[in-house]
Design a protein around this motif. Structure first.
Motif, PDB file in Angstrom:
ATOM      1  N   TRP A 215      16.905 -14.363 -21.045  1.00 38.87           N
ATOM      2  CA  TRP A 215      16.516 -13.094 -21.664  1.00 38.87           C
ATOM      3  C   TRP A 215      16.014 -13.331 -23.076  1.00 38.87           C
ATOM      4  N   GLU A 216      16.778 -14.140 -23.821  1.00 38.96           N
ATOM      5  CA  GLU A 216      16.382 -14.409 -25.215  1.00 38.96           C
ATOM      6  C   GLU A 216      15.075 -15.185 -25.287  1.00 38.96           C
ATOM      7  N   SER A 217      14.966 -16.215 -24.414  1.00 40.00           N
ATOM      8  CA  SER A 217      13.730 -16.996 -24.535  1.00 40.00           C
ATOM      9  C   SER A 217      12.519 -16.184 -24.070  1.00 40.00           C
ATOM     10  N   PHE A 218      12.757 -15.196 -23.210  1.00 43.09           N
ATOM     11  CA  PHE A 218      11.637 -14.327 -22.854  1.00 43.09           C
ATOM     12  C   PHE A 218      11.125 -13.570 -24.076  1.00 43.09           C
ATOM     13  N   TRP A 219      12.055 -12.951 -24.814  1.00 46.84           N
ATOM     14  CA  TRP A 219      11.627 -12.129 -25.949  1.00 46.84           C
ATOM     15  C   TRP A 219      11.188 -12.958 -27.145  1.00 46.84           C
ATOM     16  N   LYS A 220      11.768 -14.182 -27.287  1.00 45.41           N
ATOM     17  CA  LYS A 220      11.436 -14.988 -28.469  1.00 45.41           C
ATOM     18  C   LYS A 220      10.277 -15.950 -28.223  1.00 45.41           C
ATOM     19  N   ILE A 221      10.039 -16.301 -26.967  1.00 48.30           N
ATOM     20  CA  ILE A 221       8.956 -17.262 -26.706  1.00 48.30           C
ATOM     21  C   ILE A 221       7.816 -16.606 -25.919  1.00 48.30           C
ATOM     22  N   THR A 222       8.128 -16.159 -24.701  1.00 46.28           N
ATOM     23  CA  THR A 222       7.065 -15.651 -23.838  1.00 46.28           C
ATOM     24  C   THR A 222       6.318 -14.490 -24.485  1.00 46.28           C
ATOM     25  N   PHE A 223       7.068 -13.505 -24.910  1.00 47.47           N
ATOM     26  CA  PHE A 223       6.434 -12.274 -25.379  1.00 47.47           C
ATOM     27  C   PHE A 223       5.517 -12.495 -26.588  1.00 47.47           C
ATOM     28  N   PRO A 224       6.020 -13.155 -27.656  1.00 44.80           N
ATOM     29  CA  PRO A 224       5.121 -13.356 -28.789  1.00 44.80           C
ATOM     30  C   PRO A 224       3.893 -14.185 -28.439  1.00 44.80           C
ATOM     31  N   LEU A 225       4.058 -15.173 -27.552  1.00 39.59           N
ATOM     32  CA  LEU A 225       2.936 -16.056 -27.266  1.00 39.59           C
ATOM     33  C   LEU A 225       1.863 -15.395 -26.411  1.00 39.59           C
ATOM     34  N   ILE A 226       2.233 -14.417 -25.637  1.00 42.72           N
ATOM     35  CA  ILE A 226       1.173 -13.781 -24.860  1.00 42.72           C
ATOM     36  C   ILE A 226       0.681 -12.490 -25.514  1.00 42.72           C
ATOM     37  N   SER A 227       1.245 -12.131 -26.654  1.00 44.25           N
ATOM     38  CA  SER A 227       0.846 -10.849 -27.244  1.00 44.25           C
ATOM     39  C   SER A 227      -0.641 -10.762 -27.611  1.00 44.25           C
ATOM     40  N   PRO A 228      -1.312 -11.861 -28.024  1.00 43.44           N
ATOM     41  CA  PRO A 228      -2.743 -11.685 -28.294  1.00 43.44           C
ATOM     42  C   PRO A 228      -3.491 -11.212 -27.051  1.00 43.44           C
ATOM     43  N   LEU A 229      -3.053 -11.691 -25.881  1.00 41.12           N
ATOM     44  CA  LEU A 229      -3.740 -11.282 -24.659  1.00 41.12           C
ATOM     45  C   LEU A 229      -3.332  -9.901 -24.235  1.00 41.12           C
ATOM     46  N   MET A 230      -2.184  -9.447 -24.755  1.00 40.01           N
ATOM     47  CA  MET A 230      -1.777  -8.078 -24.514  1.00 40.01           C
ATOM     48  C   MET A 230      -2.869  -7.151 -25.046  1.00 40.01           C
ATOM     49  N   LEU A 231      -3.375  -7.467 -26.232  1.00 42.12           N
ATOM     50  CA  LEU A 231      -4.411  -6.633 -26.830  1.00 42.12           C
ATOM     51  C   LEU A 231      -5.666  -6.643 -25.955  1.00 42.12           C
ATOM     52  N   VAL A 232      -6.068  -7.852 -25.513  1.00 40.36           N
ATOM     53  CA  VAL A 232      -7.238  -7.959 -24.640  1.00 40.36           C
ATOM     54  C   VAL A 232      -7.035  -7.091 -23.400  1.00 40.36           C
ATOM     55  N   ASN A 233      -5.834  -7.191 -22.839  1.00 39.37           N
ATOM     56  CA  ASN A 233      -5.552  -6.435 -21.628  1.00 39.37           C
ATOM     57  C   ASN A 233      -5.529  -4.931 -21.874  1.00 39.37           C
ATOM     58  N   VAL A 234      -4.997  -4.543 -23.014  1.00 38.62           N
ATOM     59  CA  VAL A 234      -4.972  -3.109 -23.340  1.00 38.62           C
ATOM     60  C   VAL A 234      -6.394  -2.565 -23.379  1.00 38.62           C
ATOM     61  N   VAL A 235      -7.264  -3.274 -24.105  1.00 39.48           N
ATOM     62  CA  VAL A 235      -8.637  -2.797 -24.234  1.00 39.48           C
ATOM     63  C   VAL A 235      -9.322  -2.794 -22.873  1.00 39.48           C
ATOM     64  N   TYR A 236      -9.133  -3.900 -22.111  1.00 32.82           N
ATOM     65  CA  TYR A 236      -9.765  -3.971 -20.801  1.00 32.82           C
ATOM     66  C   TYR A 236      -9.296  -2.826 -19.901  1.00 32.82           C
ATOM     67  N   THR A 237      -7.976  -2.576 -19.924  1.00 33.89           N
ATOM     68  CA  THR A 237      -7.436  -1.533 -19.061  1.00 33.89           C
ATOM     69  C   THR A 237      -7.985  -0.166 -19.429  1.00 33.89           C
ATOM     70  N   ILE A 238      -8.060   0.103 -20.728  1.00 30.49           N
ATOM     71  CA  ILE A 238      -8.576   1.407 -21.150  1.00 30.49           C
ATOM     72  C   ILE A 238     -10.007   1.589 -20.665  1.00 30.49           C
ATOM     73  N   VAL A 239     -10.837   0.580 -20.955  1.00 30.04           N
ATOM     74  CA  VAL A 239     -12.239   0.684 -20.563  1.00 30.04           C
ATOM     75  C   VAL A 239     -12.363   0.822 -19.052  1.00 30.04           C
ATOM     76  N   ASP A 240     -11.595  -0.012 -18.354  1.00 29.27           N
ATOM     77  CA  ASP A 240     -11.683  -0.014 -16.900  1.00 29.27           C
ATOM     78  C   ASP A 240     -11.220   1.318 -16.308  1.00 29.27           C
ATOM     79  N   SER A 241     -10.118   1.880 -16.844  1.00 29.85           N
ATOM     80  CA  SER A 241      -9.668   3.125 -16.225  1.00 29.85           C
ATOM     81  C   SER A 241     -10.568   4.287 -16.589  1.00 29.85           C
ATOM     82  N   PHE A 242     -11.205   4.207 -17.746  1.00 32.89           N
ATOM     83  CA  PHE A 242     -12.077   5.328 -18.096  1.00 32.89           C
ATOM     84  C   PHE A 242     -13.441   5.237 -17.445  1.00 32.89           C
TER      85      PHE A 242
END
Lengths: 296, 303
Positions: A215-242
């Motif tokens: 649980w800890e390594s998920f929040w301390k390692i996985t999550f921060p390291l993929i967060s830049p792509l979270m932004l990419v995905n957010v933008v892609y999802t918005i554009v795609d759903s609209f």
């Protein structure tokens, strides 16, 4: 004389860059920017087709007023679309992240699972939707009614339990959206999966040695390291759903253009829509941008 | 220890349950499609038949084949899609390379426009675009009413050539990222050996960019194949699979059908037609799924 012929290295590079990107600049101007400006002009004009082309008469904000006040469906469809789409975005993100984690684990049959999960990327939502729309039989027997999951019975029993009706409706609306959400998550899963695979194993091993739980390594390692792509995905999802093909507002806009109140009203409607997309993008971009962790 | 194994086993079970469930929802429309496509009209009114038809038939495919004018329409659609895919590949590679290697005043702004082109819904510019191609005057260069390009391949060809076709912006973004990640030493070596910029691009950079080119081409091909919006807007009246499919519902007057067969029968034909339409793409995916699935890792979007 000689100097003026030989360009400086910097100018030469600029010219090369311009030369290579020139097709896009021309195309953007001709097929996006100019039609974009025209759509502003159309939205404040009355457009009539004449034998030699078309003529525009300035009518002010009449088209906008027509869309808002006269058109029977616009306001309702507009609100519904924006709310459904906006509600869908976080769900798609969470689901695709979850699915990426699932597909990242080792299990027999993983390749097959991946092939199926990404099928929607290839088959296209447009086609899948047309498949279903073309079939009233299929609609009649759609998943919720096929007897596999007796949704209607569950619903009635929930209502009889005196649960708040709004709550029950919300749950069932969400269940109805499940297939759509799964099918529009393909690219996002791909992006998250690639991100997960790019995290070095050694980080987890080190965390494990130090006694961190999963649980800890998920929040301390996985999550921060993929967060830049979270932004990419957010933008892609918005554009795609609209721009999704099951979007009823876009349907209404097309319908209005060819068979309804005409081009002017249709462009006015699309301007309302575009402004709301820009606003939503700006808001999410602002918040998502702050939460992103950049490795320096 | 035993508890651990129990937990593990339970998790495996749940995981398979989830994967099978999600997989079923994804495959559902396709399975339904197949089931209806091979169903005999008689089974439609048989209440005991839900998924597996009692009488399996290929008649639906035969009717759909003829209604779609399949062999001809398939070749046309294939030709158009290959053409557009190739043009889009060429243009986005060149443009992406330009953005990756050279800067000029305003190049960042232009790249911002690439991103903007991804987020503008095509419906936004649909009406003006249609009218501009209907009365195409090359920005005032041609005489008054202009040329009617609707129904010809020119609108889509022009858009593919200039990196403004369906999702071109995304491809430009991807190719730019890829070229930026490539070391410049190769190019420098080529320049030292006396190769020009164009030659360097064609001979050195493009062969090295094959992985990304394959991805761009495959996605461009598939997305153009699946496209209904632009095809419907610009290519009305052409003998293409998409157009024929949209038409199939409205003009069902196949002589075979005037007996007791009712309107529902069209649904079976429709299903068979849809399958015939997506079959090439499904084949492509079955053989090349590796490229699709590994695509994002190769684009340089991630780390």
């Amino acid at each position: 004389m000689r100097r003026s012929r030989r360009l400086s290295l910097k100018t030469q590079k600029s010219l090369l860059g311009l030369l290579f990107t020139l097709p896009f600049i021309l195309g953007f101007g001709a097929f996006l920017a100019w039609p974009f400006i025209q759509s502003i002009i159309f939205s404040v004009s009355k457009l009539t087709i004449v034998p030699t082309g078309y003529v525009l008469d300035f009518v002010g904000l009449q088209n906008y007023r027509h869309a808002l006040l006269v058109d029977a469906k616009f306001r309702q469809v507009f609100m519904e679309t924006v709310v459904t789409m906006a509600a869908r975005i976080p769900v798609i993100l969470v689901f695709s992240f979850f699915a990426a984690n699932l597909l990242n684990q080792r299990f027999p049959g993983r390749t097959l699972a991946r092939v199926i999960f990404f099928l929607p990327v290839v088959m296209g939502a447009e086609i899948t939707l047309k498949m279903q729309q073309a079939d009233y039989m299929q609609q009649a027997m759609s998943l919720s009614e096929s007897g596999l999951i007796p949704l209607r019975v569950i619903r009635e029993s929930l209502v009889s339990l005196k649960l708040p009706l709004a709550f029950v409706n919300f749950i069932f609306e969400a269940i109805n959206q499940v297939p759509v959400i799964i099918r529009s998550s393909g690219i996002q899963i791909l992006i998250f999966l690639a991100a997960l695979q790019s995290i070095p194993r050694s980080l987890y091993e080190a965390a494990d040695m130090e006694g961190a739980t999963a649980w800890e390594s998920f929040w301390k390692i996985t999550f921060p390291l993929i967060s830049p792509l979270m932004l990419v995905n957010v933008v892609y999802t918005i554009v795609d759903s609209f721009t999704a093909p099951d979007n009823r507002l876009l349907e209404l806009i097309q319908e209005t253009a060819w068979a309804g109140a005409g081009f002017g009203v249709s462009t006015a409607m699309s301007w309302f829509y575009f402004s709301i997309i820009v606003v939503i993008l700006a808001i999410t971009g602002f918040f998502a941008g702050r939460g992103v962790h950049y490795e320096t | 220890m035993r508890l651990d194994r129990l937990q593990n086993g339970l998790w495996h079970l749940i995981r398979y349950g989830l994967i099978v469930g999600i997989g079923f929802i994804i495959l559902y429309p396709l399975l339904r499609q197949i089931s209806f496509a091979v169903m005999h009209p008689d089974d439609l009114f048989d209440l005991t038949v839900n998924w597996i038809p009692r009488n399996i038939t290929k008649i639906n495919f035969q009717v759909a084949w003829e209604m779609l004018d399949y062999s001809k329409a398939l070749i046309n659609t294939l030709g158009v899609t290959l053409l557009l895919g190739t043009l889009e590949l060429a243009s986005t590679m060149i443009i992406g390379y330009g953005f990756a290697r050279w800067r000029y005043p305003g190049s960042n702004l232009v790249f911002g426009l690439v991103i903007l082109s991804i987020i503008i819904p095509p419906q936004m510019v649909m009406v003006p675009l249609f009218l501009n191609f209907r009365y195409f005057d090359l920005f005032g260069l041609l005489p008054e009413p202009g040329v009617n390009l609707i129904g010809s391949f020119w609108p889509m060809v022009l858009m593919a050539l200039t990196g403004t076709a369906k999702r071109s912006g995304l491809f430009i973004f991807i190719t730019r990222n890829f070229f930026r990640g490539m070391s410049t030493s190769l190019e420098e070596a080529a320049y030292v050996d006396g190769a020009g910029h164009l030659k360097t691009f064609l001979r050195i950079m493009l062969p090295n960019a094959t992985p990304i080119a394959v991805i761009v081409f495959l996605f461009s091909f598939v997305w153009h194949w699946n496209d209904l919006f632009y095809t419907d807007l610009f290519l009305q009246g052409r003998n293409l699979l998409q157009i024929a499919l949209l038409r199939i519902n409205s003009q069902f007057n196949y002589p075979w059908a005037n007996k007791a067969v009712e309107g529902t029968y069209i649904q079976l034909v429709n299903n068979a037609g849809m399958l015939l339409y997506i079959l090439p793409v499904l084949f492509l995916y079955a053989f090349l799924q590796r490229y699709f699935i590994e695509s994002i890792e190769k684009t340089g979007l991630v780390g």
